[in-house]
Design an enzyme around this catalytic site. Structure first.
Site, short mmCIF file in Angstrom:
data_model
loop_
_atom_site.label_atom_id
_atom_site.label_comp_id
_atom_site.label_asym_id
_atom_site.label_seq_id
_atom_site.Cartn_x
_atom_site.Cartn_y
_atom_site.Cartn_z
N ARG A 51 3.38 -0.12 -5.17
CA ARG A 51 3.22 -0.70 -3.83
C ARG A 51 1.91 -1.47 -3.69
O ARG A 51 1.68 -2.13 -2.68
CB ARG A 51 3.26 0.41 -2.77
CG ARG A 51 4.53 1.23 -2.80
CD ARG A 51 4.46 2.33 -1.77
NE ARG A 51 4.49 1.79 -0.43
CZ ARG A 51 5.59 1.50 0.24
NH1 ARG A 51 6.76 1.72 -0.32
NH2 ARG A 51 5.54 1.01 1.45
N ASN A 101 -0.94 2.21 5.70
CA ASN A 101 -0.07 1.18 5.12
C ASN A 101 0.51 0.38 6.27
O ASN A 101 1.09 0.96 7.19
CB ASN A 101 1.07 1.85 4.32
CG ASN A 101 2.15 0.85 3.94
OD1 ASN A 101 1.86 -0.31 3.67
ND2 ASN A 101 3.38 1.30 3.92
N GLY A 102 0.34 -0.95 6.22
CA GLY A 102 0.89 -1.79 7.30
C GLY A 102 -0.15 -2.80 7.74
O GLY A 102 -1.16 -3.01 7.07
N TRP A 108 -2.83 -2.70 -1.61
CA TRP A 108 -2.53 -4.11 -1.88
C TRP A 108 -3.21 -4.87 -0.73
O TRP A 108 -2.78 -4.77 0.42
CB TRP A 108 -1.03 -4.35 -1.86
CG TRP A 108 -0.62 -5.74 -2.27
CD1 TRP A 108 -0.43 -6.18 -3.54
CD2 TRP A 108 -0.34 -6.85 -1.41
NE1 TRP A 108 -0.05 -7.50 -3.52
CE2 TRP A 108 0.02 -7.94 -2.24
CE3 TRP A 108 -0.36 -7.04 -0.03
CZ2 TRP A 108 0.35 -9.19 -1.73
CZ3 TRP A 108 -0.02 -8.29 0.48
CH2 TRP A 108 0.32 -9.35 -0.37
N HIS A 147 18.66 -36.79 -11.24
CA HIS A 147 18.24 -37.40 -9.97
C HIS A 147 16.73 -37.27 -9.77
O HIS A 147 16.25 -37.35 -8.64
CB HIS A 147 19.02 -36.78 -8.82
CG HIS A 147 20.49 -37.03 -8.94
ND1 HIS A 147 21.05 -38.27 -8.74
CD2 HIS A 147 21.50 -36.22 -9.32
CE1 HIS A 147 22.35 -38.21 -8.97
NE2 HIS A 147 22.65 -36.97 -9.32
N CYS A 174 0.84 -1.19 0.00
CA CYS A 174 0.00 0.00 0.00
C CYS A 174 0.87 1.24 0.00
O CYS A 174 1.99 1.24 0.51
CB CYS A 174 -0.94 0.10 1.20
SG CYS A 174 -2.02 -1.30 1.37
N LYS A 223 5.58 -4.18 -4.99
CA LYS A 223 7.04 -3.98 -5.02
C LYS A 223 7.66 -4.17 -3.64
O LYS A 223 8.71 -4.76 -3.50
CB LYS A 223 7.31 -2.57 -5.54
CG LYS A 223 8.77 -2.22 -5.63
CD LYS A 223 9.32 -2.63 -6.97
CE LYS A 223 10.80 -2.42 -7.08
NZ LYS A 223 11.39 -3.39 -8.00
N GLU A 230 7.28 -14.28 -12.41
CA GLU A 230 6.51 -13.17 -11.85
C GLU A 230 5.82 -12.31 -12.89
O GLU A 230 4.77 -11.76 -12.62
CB GLU A 230 7.32 -12.33 -10.84
CG GLU A 230 8.47 -11.55 -11.38
CD GLU A 230 9.18 -10.74 -10.27
OE1 GLU A 230 10.37 -10.53 -10.41
OE2 GLU A 230 8.53 -10.30 -9.31
N GLU A 259 17.44 -16.51 -10.62
CA GLU A 259 16.88 -15.19 -10.87
C GLU A 259 16.14 -15.16 -12.21
O GLU A 259 15.06 -14.58 -12.32
CB GLU A 259 17.99 -14.13 -10.81
CG GLU A 259 17.56 -12.71 -11.14
CD GLU A 259 16.44 -12.17 -10.28
OE1 GLU A 259 16.04 -12.80 -9.29
OE2 GLU A 259 15.92 -11.09 -10.64
N LYS A 308 12.17 -14.18 -12.55
CA LYS A 308 11.75 -13.09 -13.43
C LYS A 308 10.63 -13.56 -14.34
O LYS A 308 9.62 -12.91 -14.51
CB LYS A 308 12.94 -12.64 -14.25
CG LYS A 308 13.42 -11.29 -14.37
CD LYS A 308 13.54 -10.29 -13.30
CE LYS A 308 12.85 -10.45 -12.02
NZ LYS A 308 13.45 -9.91 -10.86
C1 AGP Z 1 11.79 -9.17 -7.55
O1 AGP Z 1 11.52 -9.07 -8.89
C2 AGP Z 1 10.65 -9.22 -6.66
N1 AGP Z 1 9.70 -8.25 -6.92
C3 AGP Z 1 10.92 -9.58 -5.21
O2 AGP Z 1 11.39 -10.89 -5.20
C4 AGP Z 1 11.86 -8.69 -4.36
O3 AGP Z 1 13.17 -8.82 -4.81
C5 AGP Z 1 11.74 -9.10 -2.89
O4 AGP Z 1 10.44 -8.88 -2.46
C6 AGP Z 1 12.72 -8.39 -2.00
O5 AGP Z 1 12.49 -7.02 -1.96
P1 AGP Z 1 13.54 -6.02 -1.36
O6 AGP Z 1 14.76 -6.11 -2.21
O7 AGP Z 1 12.89 -4.67 -1.46
O8 AGP Z 1 13.82 -6.44 0.04
#
Ligand code: AGP
Length: 607
Positions: A27, A99-100, A75, A503, A2, A602, A487, A480, A484
């Site tokens: 957010r 937010n929280g 969110w 295996h 949020c 994010k 997501e 990674e 990517k």
């Molecule tokens: C990455 O593409 C993601 N959106 C997610 O995995 C992100 O890296 C993770 O939530 C960690 O966030 P931060 O680096 O802000 O701690």
């Protein structure tokens, strides 16, 4: 999760709130709303959906007109995305955005119900609005002070009281909050980009501090309600950094910003051709005795830690344990005095990473934060701090932040290897010289692989599932690449250490299961190539990422993507580029919302 904003000033408040929220949509984006004082009365406009839906609604039905108010982009955590669960939430005389997470909201709700309060929504936020209303004694500061002492959990709250027109209050605990100041105007926001259209000057709020915004300026109060003065900060990001700048999506813009981001992060940390992290509190002397290193992070940041593990262990010969923050914090980890715990985080606000850092401190370890967001909680609480200078990363899928996290991993590994006497000064200089070549090589990679990656994206567009394979650093990188793709394209994928396939996992290989193989490490190249042969002979469509100098026939894989060559320890910084682009183009071909993938946000400030 949020984003919250607030504004007091001469401009049209609704317009400012919506524009500021646009910069915070990363957010959360399942509902949006604002509350503005119009002729002394609080008027609310809100809707399920995105900010564009809110703007459309206000265009049709009219927007609140005034010069002070608060706003929110959500969110969902408590209650599904819907009109009633959208913020702002109100009691009779109080309206808030939040937010929280309020952890004790159920017991507070019971308490309030007994006092005769009723609720419209499923949210924890409405409980806070009603609690403020119940405790309101005509003095907003006193009321906020009383109420926050009853709350458990995390919050950044923007609050308006019907009795105090054109006045916005805000308070935070755990969740981020900044206060921006311009000419005769002031702002609150969850993050700096929200205010960059109007001002670069802002204050950071500490836990339980309260701020009051009026047309006369801003006033701060500490947790005992005593007036305080704070140090003004200046953002070094400009608006361009938070705009798409001609690119169709933030993600592709951010992929292209990687060479500059690496330069900004690495160059200031090099003096006389040697790494110099002294401004970050790191010297040869104070790191030479660490016997164990733990890297703790989430998602992409954790994957950067995986690259760090290979590089640090390889060069400095210090054991590195990489942990997912949400696991580390609950497994009574073997960490103690003499250990170094490195927390990597783009936002510096990730709840699990923050908790992991507090735990590490409690256990007596030294902490080093590698963080992108200036002044964030993790940055403020660590013993040592290295800022990555990626600039604002808006796309939910992290790219340039990952790149600079890796860059810092290298710098740190070089410094540690030197401190441990594992490399000579000359070797260190030679490693650094290669690191300084990376920005140009990334630029070259972008030019070279763009078409190949578009093509790869089109061949993967109908896949239901795929595998990424690699060995050593290439395995770390595959993790990674796989994240990517998942997501933003919503295609299931997993990464496997290539040697592990036989295996069990190889039973999944059919013509329907494409494989992306990464093979950039000389000593492991032939081994990975054997794995490529194994999966191809079982029908898999294979895309191979390797360097431009490797000698292989064009029939080794269905598609070969060649990246420029650099010394092999640094190959992840080049090989990640096609993996990012493949994810991007696959998602583009599938017509997805690349910058705002479903169900994600994010900054994960809740558990
Ligand atoms: C990455 O593409 C993601 N959106 C997610 O995995 C992100 O890296 C993770 O939530 C960690 O966030 P931060 O680096 O802000 O701690």
């Amino acid at each position: 999760m949020c984003g919250i904003v607030g504004y007091v000033g001469p401009r049209d408040c609704s317009d400012v709130l919506v524009s500021a929220l646009t910069r915070l949509e990363y957010r959360g984006y399942d509902s949006a709303g604002i509350a503005v004082f119009e002729n002394g009365k609080i008027e609310v406009a809100k809707t399920k959906g995105r900010l564009s839906d809110l703007s459309e609604k206000m265009e049709k039905e009219g927007k609140p007109k005034g010069h002070a108010g608060i706003g929110h982009t959500r969110w969902a955590t408590h209650g599904q995305p819907s009109y009633v669960n959208s913020h702002p939430h109100s009691g009779k005389r109080v309206t808030i955005v939040h937010n929280g997470i309020i952890e004790n909201y159920i017991e507070l709700k019971e308490y309030l119900t007994k006092k005769g309060k009723t609720f419209l929504s499923d949210t924890d936020t409405e409980v806070v609005a009603q609690l403020l209303d119940l405790k309101y004694d005509g003095d907003p500061l006193d009321t906020i002070h009383t109420v926050i002492r009853m709350l458990k959990g995390s919050f950044a709250l923007g609050i308006v009281f019907a009795d105090y027109p054109d006045t916005v209050f805000a308070v935070r605990r755990e969740s981020p909050l900044i206060v921006g100041v311009g000419d005769n105007e002031s702002f609150i926001a969850s993050d700096v980009p929200a205010i960059l259209n109007y001002t670069k000057k802002y204050y950071l709020m500490n836990h339980d501090e309260i701020v009051k915004l009026t047309h006369d300026g801003v006033e701060f109060f500490d947790s005992h309600m005593l007036p305080i003065t704070k140090e003004l900060q200046e953002a070094d990001w400009d608006m361009d950094a938070a705009e798409k700048g001609g690119y169709p999506h933030f993600m592709i813009k951010e992929i292209h910003e990687q060479p500059e981001a690496i330069k900004r992060t690495v160059l200031p940390r090099i003096r006389d051709n040697m790494p110099d992290l002294s401004e970050c509190g790191i010297t040869l002397e104070n790191i030479k005795d660490f016997k164990n290193i733990h890297i703790v992070a989430c998602g992409t940041a954790m994957h950067a830690g995986m690259v760090g593990k290979y590089v640090i262990e390889g060069l400095a010969r210090v054991p590195v344990n990489v942990d997912i923050a949400s696991e580390f914090r609950y497994r009574n980890p073997l960490v103690g005095e003499g250990d170094l715990v490195i927390i990597i985080s783009q936002s510096g606000e990730t709840a699990d990473s923050k908790a992991a850092m507090s735990l590490a401190k409690e256990y007596g370890a030294k902490t080093l934060a590698i963080v992108n967001a200036k002044g964030s909680s993790i940055a403020r609480e660590a013993d040592m701090l290295i800022y990555t200078h990626a600039g604002p990363e808006i796309a939910v899928a992290s790219t340039k932040a990952y790149m600079v996290q890796i860059a810092v991993m290298y710098l740190f590994a070089f410094q540690l290897a030197l401190a441990k006497g594992r490399i000579t000064e000359d070797e260190c200089k030679s490693l650094l010289t290669s690191l300084m070549e990376v920005p140009d090589k990334v630029e070259e990679t972008l030019e070279k692989v763009m078409d190949d990656c578009q093509y790869a994206g089109s061949s993967l567009v109908n896949a239901d599932s795929l595998l990424y394979i690699g060995r050593g650093l290439d395995y770390a990188l595959s993790m990674e690449g796989s994240l990517k793709l998942k997501e933003i394209s919503y295609i299931h994928s997993e990464s496997y250490a290539a040697g592990e396939l036989k295996h069990g996992t190889i039973s999944l290989i059919t013509e329907e299961m494409p494989v992306i193989a990464v093979a950039t490490q000389n000593a492991l190249f032939e081994k990975t190539l054997s794995n490529v042969k194994e999966v191809r002979s079982r029908g898999a469509y294979v895309i191979l990422v390797c360097d431009e100098e490797c000698h292989i026939g064009s029939d080794v894989a269905d598609q070969i993507i060649r990246v420029p060559k650099i010394r092999e320890e640094l190959m992840p910084m080049l090989a990640i580029v096609p993996l990012q682009l493949i994810a991007y183009y696959t998602s583009l071909h599938r017509g997805n919302d690349i910058d705002k993938p479903r169900n994600l946000a994010k900054s994960v400030t809740v558990e």
